[in-house]
Design a protein around this motif. Sequence first.
Motif, PDB file in Angstrom:
ATOM      1  N   ASP A   8       0.793  -1.221   0.000  1.00  0.00           N
ATOM      2  CA  ASP A   8       0.000   0.000   0.000  1.00  0.00           C
ATOM      3  C   ASP A   8       0.831   1.279   0.000  1.00  0.00           C
ATOM      4  OD1 ASP A   8      -2.360  -1.377  -0.054  1.00  0.00           O
ATOM      5  OD2 ASP A   8      -2.622  -1.391   2.124  1.00  0.00           O
ATOM      6  N   ASN A   9       2.133   1.164   0.239  1.00  0.00           N
ATOM      7  CA  ASN A   9       2.920   2.384   0.397  1.00  0.00           C
ATOM      8  C   ASN A   9       4.011   2.574  -0.649  1.00  0.00           C
ATOM      9  OD1 ASN A   9       2.166   3.855   3.109  1.00  0.00           O
ATOM     10  ND2 ASN A   9       1.976   1.656   3.467  1.00  0.00           N
ATOM     11  N   LEU A  10       4.168   1.685  -1.551  1.00  0.00           N
ATOM     12  CA  LEU A  10       5.155   1.868  -2.603  1.00  0.00           C
ATOM     13  C   LEU A  10       4.479   2.410  -3.856  1.00  0.00           C
ATOM     14  CD1 LEU A  10       7.712  -1.077  -2.612  1.00  0.00           C
ATOM     15  CD2 LEU A  10       8.109   1.309  -2.086  1.00  0.00           C
ATOM     16  N   ASP A  11       4.818   3.635  -4.236  1.00  0.00           N
ATOM     17  CA  ASP A  11       4.223   4.208  -5.440  1.00  0.00           C
ATOM     18  C   ASP A  11       4.563   3.388  -6.668  1.00  0.00           C
ATOM     19  OD1 ASP A  11       3.082   6.242  -4.000  1.00  0.00           O
ATOM     20  OD2 ASP A  11       4.740   7.646  -4.334  1.00  0.00           O
ATOM     21  N   SER A  16       0.033   0.819 -13.849  1.00  0.00           N
ATOM     22  CA  SER A  16      -0.308  -0.345 -14.667  1.00  0.00           C
ATOM     23  C   SER A  16       0.829  -0.863 -15.532  1.00  0.00           C
ATOM     24  CB  SER A  16      -1.514  -0.003 -15.562  1.00  0.00           C
ATOM     25  OG  SER A  16      -1.223   1.126 -16.371  1.00  0.00           O
ATOM     26  N   ASN A  17       2.075  -0.400 -15.315  1.00  0.00           N
ATOM     27  CA  ASN A  17       3.148  -0.922 -16.156  1.00  0.00           C
ATOM     28  C   ASN A  17       3.507  -2.351 -15.765  1.00  0.00           C
ATOM     29  OD1 ASN A  17       5.395  -0.999 -14.203  1.00  0.00           O
ATOM     30  ND2 ASN A  17       5.279   1.241 -14.236  1.00  0.00           N
ATOM     31  N   ILE A  18       4.253  -3.022 -16.628  1.00  0.00           N
ATOM     32  CA  ILE A  18       4.535  -4.447 -16.459  1.00  0.00           C
ATOM     33  C   ILE A  18       5.301  -4.737 -15.173  1.00  0.00           C
ATOM     34  CG2 ILE A  18       5.766  -6.441 -17.416  1.00  0.00           C
ATOM     35  CD1 ILE A  18       3.179  -5.729 -18.850  1.00  0.00           C
ATOM     36  N   LEU A  19       6.276  -3.891 -14.834  1.00  0.00           N
ATOM     37  CA  LEU A  19       7.068  -4.143 -13.631  1.00  0.00           C
ATOM     38  C   LEU A  19       6.216  -4.015 -12.378  1.00  0.00           C
ATOM     39  CD1 LEU A  19      10.426  -2.327 -14.506  1.00  0.00           C
ATOM     40  CD2 LEU A  19       9.972  -4.785 -14.480  1.00  0.00           C
ATOM     41  N   SER A  20       5.373  -2.996 -12.318  1.00  0.00           N
ATOM     42  CA  SER A  20       4.496  -2.834 -11.158  1.00  0.00           C
ATOM     43  C   SER A  20       3.512  -3.993 -11.076  1.00  0.00           C
ATOM     44  CB  SER A  20       3.739  -1.509 -11.253  1.00  0.00           C
ATOM     45  OG  SER A  20       4.632  -0.419 -11.168  1.00  0.00           O
ATOM     46  N   HIS A  21       2.927  -4.338 -12.220  1.00  0.00           N
ATOM     47  CA  HIS A  21       1.991  -5.466 -12.275  1.00  0.00           C
ATOM     48  C   HIS A  21       2.664  -6.744 -11.795  1.00  0.00           C
ATOM     49  CE1 HIS A  21      -0.900  -8.369 -13.854  1.00  0.00           C
ATOM     50  NE2 HIS A  21       0.043  -8.876 -14.624  1.00  0.00           N
ATOM     51  N   SER A  22       3.875  -7.008 -12.253  1.00  0.00           N
ATOM     52  CA  SER A  22       4.573  -8.244 -11.881  1.00  0.00           C
ATOM     53  C   SER A  22       4.863  -8.292 -10.391  1.00  0.00           C
ATOM     54  CB  SER A  22       5.875  -8.369 -12.672  1.00  0.00           C
ATOM     55  OG  SER A  22       5.611  -8.472 -14.055  1.00  0.00           O
ATOM     56  N   ASN A  23       5.258  -7.167  -9.813  1.00  0.00           N
ATOM     57  CA  ASN A  23       5.500  -7.111  -8.373  1.00  0.00           C
ATOM     58  C   ASN A  23       4.212  -7.351  -7.586  1.00  0.00           C
ATOM     59  OD1 ASN A  23       8.353  -6.231  -7.351  1.00  0.00           O
ATOM     60  ND2 ASN A  23       8.043  -5.088  -9.250  1.00  0.00           N
ATOM     61  N   ARG A  24       3.134  -6.707  -8.010  1.00  0.00           N
ATOM     62  CA  ARG A  24       1.862  -6.885  -7.300  1.00  0.00           C
ATOM     63  C   ARG A  24       1.381  -8.325  -7.386  1.00  0.00           C
ATOM     64  NH1 ARG A  24       0.388  -2.098 -10.057  1.00  0.00           N
ATOM     65  NH2 ARG A  24      -0.869  -3.370 -11.475  1.00  0.00           N
ATOM     66  N   MET A 106       6.920  -9.581 -22.104  1.00  0.00           N
ATOM     67  CA  MET A 106       6.253  -8.373 -22.565  1.00  0.00           C
ATOM     68  C   MET A 106       7.136  -7.141 -22.436  1.00  0.00           C
ATOM     69  SD  MET A 106       2.375  -9.088 -21.182  1.00  0.00           S
ATOM     70  CE  MET A 106       1.653  -7.757 -22.167  1.00  0.00           C
ATOM     71  N   LEU A 107       8.348  -7.316 -21.913  1.00  0.00           N
ATOM     72  CA  LEU A 107       9.301  -6.218 -21.822  1.00  0.00           C
ATOM     73  C   LEU A 107      10.053  -5.990 -23.129  1.00  0.00           C
ATOM     74  CD1 LEU A 107      10.742  -6.952 -18.257  1.00  0.00           C
ATOM     75  CD2 LEU A 107       9.157  -5.132 -18.907  1.00  0.00           C
ATOM     76  N   ASN A 108       9.792  -6.853 -24.131  1.00  0.00           N
ATOM     77  CA  ASN A 108      10.396  -6.717 -25.462  1.00  0.00           C
ATOM     78  C   ASN A 108      11.917  -6.814 -25.455  1.00  0.00           C
ATOM     79  OD1 ASN A 108       7.850  -6.280 -26.690  1.00  0.00           O
ATOM     80  ND2 ASN A 108       7.917  -4.128 -26.090  1.00  0.00           N
ATOM     81  N   ILE A 109      12.445  -7.631 -24.547  1.00  0.00           N
ATOM     82  CA  ILE A 109      13.895  -7.835 -24.509  1.00  0.00           C
ATOM     83  C   ILE A 109      14.202  -9.321 -24.575  1.00  0.00           C
ATOM     84  CG2 ILE A 109      14.377  -5.732 -23.199  1.00  0.00           C
ATOM     85  CD1 ILE A 109      14.543  -7.503 -20.674  1.00  0.00           C
ATOM     86  N   MET A 110      13.253 -10.098 -25.084  1.00  0.00           N
ATOM     87  CA  MET A 110      13.340 -11.531 -24.919  1.00  0.00           C
ATOM     88  C   MET A 110      13.635 -12.302 -26.207  1.00  0.00           C
ATOM     89  SD  MET A 110      12.794 -11.194 -21.797  1.00  0.00           S
ATOM     90  CE  MET A 110      12.817 -12.890 -21.279  1.00  0.00           C
ATOM     91  N   ASP A 111      14.118 -11.660 -27.253  1.00  0.00           N
ATOM     92  CA  ASP A 111      14.308 -12.358 -28.520  1.00  0.00           C
ATOM     93  C   ASP A 111      15.386 -13.433 -28.456  1.00  0.00           C
ATOM     94  OD1 ASP A 111      12.349 -10.863 -29.657  1.00  0.00           O
ATOM     95  OD2 ASP A 111      13.709  -9.401 -30.572  1.00  0.00           O
ATOM     96  N   PHE A 112      16.231 -13.376 -27.450  1.00  0.00           N
ATOM     97  CA  PHE A 112      17.308 -14.354 -27.345  1.00  0.00           C
ATOM     98  C   PHE A 112      16.854 -15.660 -26.715  1.00  0.00           C
ATOM     99  CE2 PHE A 112      17.189 -12.205 -23.300  1.00  0.00           C
ATOM    100  CZ  PHE A 112      17.387 -13.215 -22.384  1.00  0.00           C
ATOM    101  N   ILE A 113      15.625 -15.720 -26.214  1.00  0.00           N
ATOM    102  CA  ILE A 113      15.182 -16.903 -25.480  1.00  0.00           C
ATOM    103  C   ILE A 113      15.133 -18.117 -26.393  1.00  0.00           C
ATOM    104  CG2 ILE A 113      13.240 -17.957 -24.232  1.00  0.00           C
ATOM    105  CD1 ILE A 113      12.504 -15.200 -23.265  1.00  0.00           C
ATOM    106  N   LEU A 213      -7.387  -6.343 -14.199  1.00  0.00           N
ATOM    107  CA  LEU A 213      -8.664  -5.633 -14.219  1.00  0.00           C
ATOM    108  C   LEU A 213      -8.698  -4.504 -13.189  1.00  0.00           C
ATOM    109  CD1 LEU A 213     -11.163  -8.622 -14.582  1.00  0.00           C
ATOM    110  CD2 LEU A 213     -10.546  -6.946 -16.338  1.00  0.00           C
ATOM    111  N   THR A 214      -8.080  -4.735 -12.045  1.00  0.00           N
ATOM    112  CA  THR A 214      -8.087  -3.733 -10.980  1.00  0.00           C
ATOM    113  C   THR A 214      -7.316  -2.486 -11.385  1.00  0.00           C
ATOM    114  OG1 THR A 214      -8.258  -5.470  -9.308  1.00  0.00           O
ATOM    115  CG2 THR A 214      -7.510  -3.327  -8.550  1.00  0.00           C
ATOM    116  N   PHE A 215      -6.241  -2.661 -12.161  1.00  0.00           N
ATOM    117  CA  PHE A 215      -5.383  -1.534 -12.537  1.00  0.00           C
ATOM    118  C   PHE A 215      -5.479  -1.195 -14.020  1.00  0.00           C
ATOM    119  CE2 PHE A 215      -3.659  -2.694  -8.499  1.00  0.00           C
ATOM    120  CZ  PHE A 215      -3.100  -1.537  -7.978  1.00  0.00           C
ATOM    121  N   MET A 216      -6.538  -1.627 -14.684  1.00  0.00           N
ATOM    122  CA  MET A 216      -6.593  -1.495 -16.141  1.00  0.00           C
ATOM    123  C   MET A 216      -6.657  -0.041 -16.602  1.00  0.00           C
ATOM    124  SD  MET A 216     -10.468  -2.904 -16.851  1.00  0.00           S
ATOM    125  CE  MET A 216     -10.192  -2.932 -18.613  1.00  0.00           C
ATOM    126  N   ASN A 217      -7.089   0.874 -15.779  1.00  0.00           N
ATOM    127  CA  ASN A 217      -7.160   2.284 -16.171  1.00  0.00           C
ATOM    128  C   ASN A 217      -5.947   3.086 -15.698  1.00  0.00           C
ATOM    129  OD1 ASN A 217      -9.704   2.063 -17.444  1.00  0.00           O
ATOM    130  ND2 ASN A 217     -10.708   2.085 -15.428  1.00  0.00           N
TER     131      ASN A 217
END
Length: 265
Positions: A8-11, A16-24, A106-113, A213-217
């Motif tokens: 609740d306290n980390l901005d 809705s970016n991928i890093l924030s979404h992944s952490n949540r 989805m970070l677009n850095i994965m072409d080497f996989i 869905l919670t952070f879609m906007n």
Amino acid sequence: MFLEIFFDNLDLLNDSNILSHSNRVCILMIEFLYYYNNTFNKGLSNKLRHEYQDKYLEYYRTILTKFNISKGIEKLEKVYKLGIRKFTASEIVNYSAGAFYHDVAMLNIMDFIPTDEFIKDGDFKDFHTLKAYYFLKYVLNQKDEAALIAGLHHECYGYGNGILKNFLDKKANDPKHKIDFLMSFETEDIVNADALAYFPAKMLEIVDIYDSLTFMNGSRNKNPQEVVMFMKSMFIDEKIKIDPIAFSLFTKFLSELKGIEIYEE
């Protein structure tokens, strides 16, 4: 309590970016896994057996019909291979890694996989679940427990995509192969196509949809109850895409640990 304060306290986590979404998603998944274990200790297995025919049987019959599988599933044990069990501490660690990296492609850095011909020649428009599977398994050398939940988190009981199709295709020409169970807690049952769904992946699927869905906007939705009811309407009532038992547990988790009132029919 610490995770709730942290959340609740980390901005950083409130957009809705991928890093924030992944952490949540990672944090919420850990909390959900521990809630599941605590609920199991309080008699979850017996409760589900008691409720199964009235609340869940027809859902699972519909799912199996979609996969053209006809079998008797009058008891919960006919759906869940080896029954329902707790998660070990090491499994929770591995699931947490999978949850954190589930959208890494989805970070677009994965072409080497490294991938196989399934990805190169497949007809999927969105490869991010598949790339996440290969990234965790072959680049990070994580266990299948981590790789599988990332690779299956949009499988949606055959309506989405993921690594499951690869495992099923490898068994397609084996006349002796038969799928006897819908759900398993064991990675080898998925890799060997002996079951169609991996329970921790179904948990992650729900957590991921809920957070998206919670952070879609672009900011935290003030009506999480509406998100939950929308999920039930779209992903269970209209078409069964998420697991009904896992979803029921998730709504109880939100109510009991997050204080979110859920009105169940």
